[in-house]
Scaffold this motif. Sequence first.
Motif, PDB file in Angstrom:
ATOM      1  N   VAL A   1       0.870  -1.186   0.000  1.00  0.00           N
ATOM      2  CA  VAL A   1       0.000   0.000   0.000  1.00  0.00           C
ATOM      3  C   VAL A   1       0.902   1.230   0.000  1.00  0.00           C
ATOM      4  O   VAL A   1       1.829   1.337   0.808  1.00  0.00           O
ATOM      5  N   PHE A   2       0.623   2.144  -0.934  1.00  0.00           N
ATOM      6  CA  PHE A   2       1.458   3.331  -1.100  1.00  0.00           C
ATOM      7  C   PHE A   2       0.699   4.591  -0.708  1.00  0.00           C
ATOM      8  O   PHE A   2      -0.541   4.622  -0.712  1.00  0.00           O
ATOM      9  N   LEU A   3       1.474   5.619  -0.377  1.00  0.00           N
ATOM     10  CA  LEU A   3       0.922   6.937  -0.056  1.00  0.00           C
ATOM     11  C   LEU A   3       1.418   7.939  -1.097  1.00  0.00           C
ATOM     12  O   LEU A   3       2.611   8.015  -1.376  1.00  0.00           O
ATOM     13  N   SER A   4       0.482   8.684  -1.697  1.00  0.00           N
ATOM     14  CA  SER A   4       0.846   9.795  -2.585  1.00  0.00           C
ATOM     15  C   SER A   4       0.137  11.049  -2.090  1.00  0.00           C
ATOM     16  O   SER A   4      -1.090  11.031  -1.884  1.00  0.00           O
TER      17      SER A   4
ATOM     18  N   GLY B   1      -2.186  10.609 -15.925  1.00  0.00           N
ATOM     19  CA  GLY B   1      -3.390  10.327 -15.151  1.00  0.00           C
ATOM     20  C   GLY B   1      -3.560   8.835 -14.919  1.00  0.00           C
ATOM     21  O   GLY B   1      -3.216   8.021 -15.785  1.00  0.00           O
ATOM     22  N   PHE B   2      -4.062   8.466 -13.726  1.00  0.00           N
ATOM     23  CA  PHE B   2      -4.299   7.055 -13.405  1.00  0.00           C
ATOM     24  C   PHE B   2      -5.764   6.842 -13.031  1.00  0.00           C
ATOM     25  O   PHE B   2      -6.316   7.585 -12.204  1.00  0.00           O
ATOM     26  N   GLU B   3      -6.364   5.830 -13.649  1.00  0.00           N
ATOM     27  CA  GLU B   3      -7.719   5.454 -13.254  1.00  0.00           C
ATOM     28  C   GLU B   3      -7.676   4.975 -11.805  1.00  0.00           C
ATOM     29  O   GLU B   3      -6.732   4.286 -11.391  1.00  0.00           O
ATOM     30  N   ALA B   4      -8.709   5.336 -11.042  1.00  0.00           N
ATOM     31  CA  ALA B   4      -8.738   4.959  -9.624  1.00  0.00           C
ATOM     32  C   ALA B   4     -10.152   4.592  -9.211  1.00  0.00           C
ATOM     33  O   ALA B   4     -11.127   5.163  -9.708  1.00  0.00           O
ATOM     34  N   ILE B   5     -10.238   3.621  -8.305  1.00  0.00           N
ATOM     35  CA  ILE B   5     -11.522   3.222  -7.733  1.00  0.00           C
ATOM     36  C   ILE B   5     -11.363   3.237  -6.205  1.00  0.00           C
ATOM     37  O   ILE B   5     -10.367   2.754  -5.671  1.00  0.00           O
ATOM     38  N   ALA B   6     -12.330   3.831  -5.518  1.00  0.00           N
ATOM     39  CA  ALA B   6     -12.319   3.860  -4.051  1.00  0.00           C
ATOM     40  C   ALA B   6     -13.624   3.231  -3.571  1.00  0.00           C
ATOM     41  O   ALA B   6     -14.677   3.886  -3.558  1.00  0.00           O
ATOM     42  N   PHE B   7     -13.558   1.950  -3.210  1.00  0.00           N
ATOM     43  CA  PHE B   7     -14.770   1.228  -2.814  1.00  0.00           C
ATOM     44  C   PHE B   7     -15.329   1.787  -1.507  1.00  0.00           C
ATOM     45  O   PHE B   7     -14.599   2.051  -0.554  1.00  0.00           O
ATOM     46  N   ASN B   8     -16.643   1.987  -1.505  1.00  0.00           N
ATOM     47  CA  ASN B   8     -17.368   2.471  -0.318  1.00  0.00           C
ATOM     48  C   ASN B   8     -16.843   3.815   0.195  1.00  0.00           C
ATOM     49  O   ASN B   8     -16.827   4.076   1.390  1.00  0.00           O
TER      50      ASN B   8
ATOM     51  N   TYR C   1      -3.152   3.623  -1.362  1.00  0.00           N
ATOM     52  CA  TYR C   1      -3.725   2.773  -2.404  1.00  0.00           C
ATOM     53  C   TYR C   1      -2.821   1.587  -2.713  1.00  0.00           C
ATOM     54  O   TYR C   1      -1.612   1.593  -2.432  1.00  0.00           O
ATOM     55  N   ALA C   2      -3.433   0.557  -3.285  1.00  0.00           N
ATOM     56  CA  ALA C   2      -2.688  -0.545  -3.895  1.00  0.00           C
ATOM     57  C   ALA C   2      -2.743  -0.343  -5.410  1.00  0.00           C
ATOM     58  O   ALA C   2      -3.683   0.275  -5.930  1.00  0.00           O
ATOM     59  N   ILE C   3      -1.736  -0.861  -6.088  1.00  0.00           N
ATOM     60  CA  ILE C   3      -1.682  -0.734  -7.552  1.00  0.00           C
ATOM     61  C   ILE C   3      -2.067  -2.076  -8.155  1.00  0.00           C
ATOM     62  O   ILE C   3      -1.483  -3.114  -7.837  1.00  0.00           O
TER      63      ILE C   3
ATOM     64  N   ASN D   1      -6.262   1.166  -6.507  1.00  0.00           N
ATOM     65  CA  ASN D   1      -7.359   0.754  -5.617  1.00  0.00           C
ATOM     66  C   ASN D   1      -7.186   1.542  -4.316  1.00  0.00           C
ATOM     67  O   ASN D   1      -6.370   1.201  -3.460  1.00  0.00           O
ATOM     68  N   ILE D   2      -7.941   2.608  -4.199  1.00  0.00           N
ATOM     69  CA  ILE D   2      -7.755   3.553  -3.093  1.00  0.00           C
ATOM     70  C   ILE D   2      -8.349   3.008  -1.791  1.00  0.00           C
ATOM     71  O   ILE D   2      -9.515   2.617  -1.735  1.00  0.00           O
TER      72      ILE D   2
END
Length: 567
Positions: A487-490, A518-525, A543-545, A559-560
């Motif tokens: 899991v990374f922090l930006s 740009g990176f597509e991102a999804i943040a569930f819930n 996030y995980a990549i 994956n945020i």
Amino acid sequence: MNKRWSVRDKADEHEVNALAAALNIDAVLSSLLINRGIKDYEAAKLFFRPDERHLHDPFLMKDMEKAVERIETAIAAGEKILIYGDYDVDGTTAVSLVYSFFKKYYDKLEYYIPDRYLEGYGISTISIDYAEKNDFKLIIALDCGIKSVDKIAYANTKGIDYIIGDHHLPGAELPEAVAVLDPKRVDCEYPYKELSGCGIGFKLIQAYAEKNDIPFEEVTQYLDLVCISIACDIVHITGENRVLAHLGLQKINTNPSMGVKTLMDVAGRGNCYTISDVVFLLGPRINAAGRIDDAKHAVELLIASNETTAKEKSELINVRNTERKGHDLSITDEALSIIDNNEELIGRKSTVVFNENWHKGVIGIVASRLTEKYYRPTIVLTRSNGHVAGSARSVLGYDLYEALCGCSDLLIQFGGHKYAAGLTMHPENVDAFINRFEEVVSSTIKPEQLIQQIQIDAELRLSQVEPKFFRILNQFAPFGPENMAPVFLSKNVYVSGSAGLVGGNHLKMTVIQEGSAGFEAIAFNHGEYLSKIKKDVPFDICYAIEENVWKERRTIQLNIKGIRFSD
């Protein structure tokens, strides 16, 4: 629910730079390796290239020679052998593996899975009586038995020998079996301690094959079952387990056994399985057989060599899984309602809920869901065979087993480990137990343990996420306990274009950082953040990549796990 962001301490800078130079990789990837105990080129080579040559000699396990000799004696004498195992994924895969292997060479062989409700966990008296009545002279018990001192003593009076293949922590006294295979024995020098129950079964057939000049391919054809057990029993994916999981995933994705293939078909997914897919798509279906019906159906599926039988069993198991989901959801809703309508329960540091009509087979799943929701030690209780049975789950860092030790005078029995346990008590003790458990938890849990934590491995600039970085990161898989997906922090990222909701409450957007694409991102819930995310407002993400596959199109996706604004 707000979560704590905890960034892992940085690895030694000199070590990081030296390993990065030796491997020609980004320093962030080098630091991930060092935090996994991989500090030189050779260790990295073993990590990135898991190979069957890295499997340990099975005869290094205490009592393995005795186990193989007893099986050889039984076969030579024409004795009946019973393969016995627990009713969960690990137990049923272990039984399926050992039974399928020996069935090729010997036909006086049967298997036995105890009934979850009549016999409970472990070696049962009923099964020993069954073995005596049906003239079985040898029982190979898998994924259970290490604490069955009294049951093995009873079997010895009947002239029935046991080989125990278990991976749980032994008690002070070992059972008087012919052989006790368990790397966690204090006197066992086997170099890897975290095998699954099915993994122990694999080492047994590996040893037998080696001693009897059977080709190794006859052993490795069962690696898909070993991988399923490793994934679903949540054992460490390090060392030998990582090799077994890697090779097993290859088999699942290229040439699975008949039973596994039909199960994948009913799960609605072809190949490209990850460990996570195994856990969420295959595991619940195999488990559902024992939760709702009879775990023997799972074994019948996993040993099937006939496509018609395999399809019938996989469809039956799929139906049972649908039933399990129904029980699971309805009981979870009832439990949430009990808590949400009781101010005293809401204010507690533990959750214990009881309804005598709840289905025993799913209370563990419900306990997990309640733990996710309220994030505190949780126990779900129901009536079973005149007693009250419970399933317990804990939170990160809190020892649930120790807490139950503080309530032991109110319990008939209990067992498990730091994060999950099972228990039974007399019905009249329920109220006293609920209060005692709350007292114990309140006096021993730290306030920070009641706030869910996101463990962050490293800070990263989005511009570092280029194809080579992602390709190497993928080689850290298979992921699981002790080798989780990084899991990374930006910091100070921005939304590009507009954010939107998908699937109800999932936030979908494209994020950028100064100097990055740009990176597509999804943040569930994370739908509650939609109104706050604006084009010119910076925010931090952890996030995980991942690789997202949609209609043959493959893209890198973030994956945020958490979003944080500067204010």
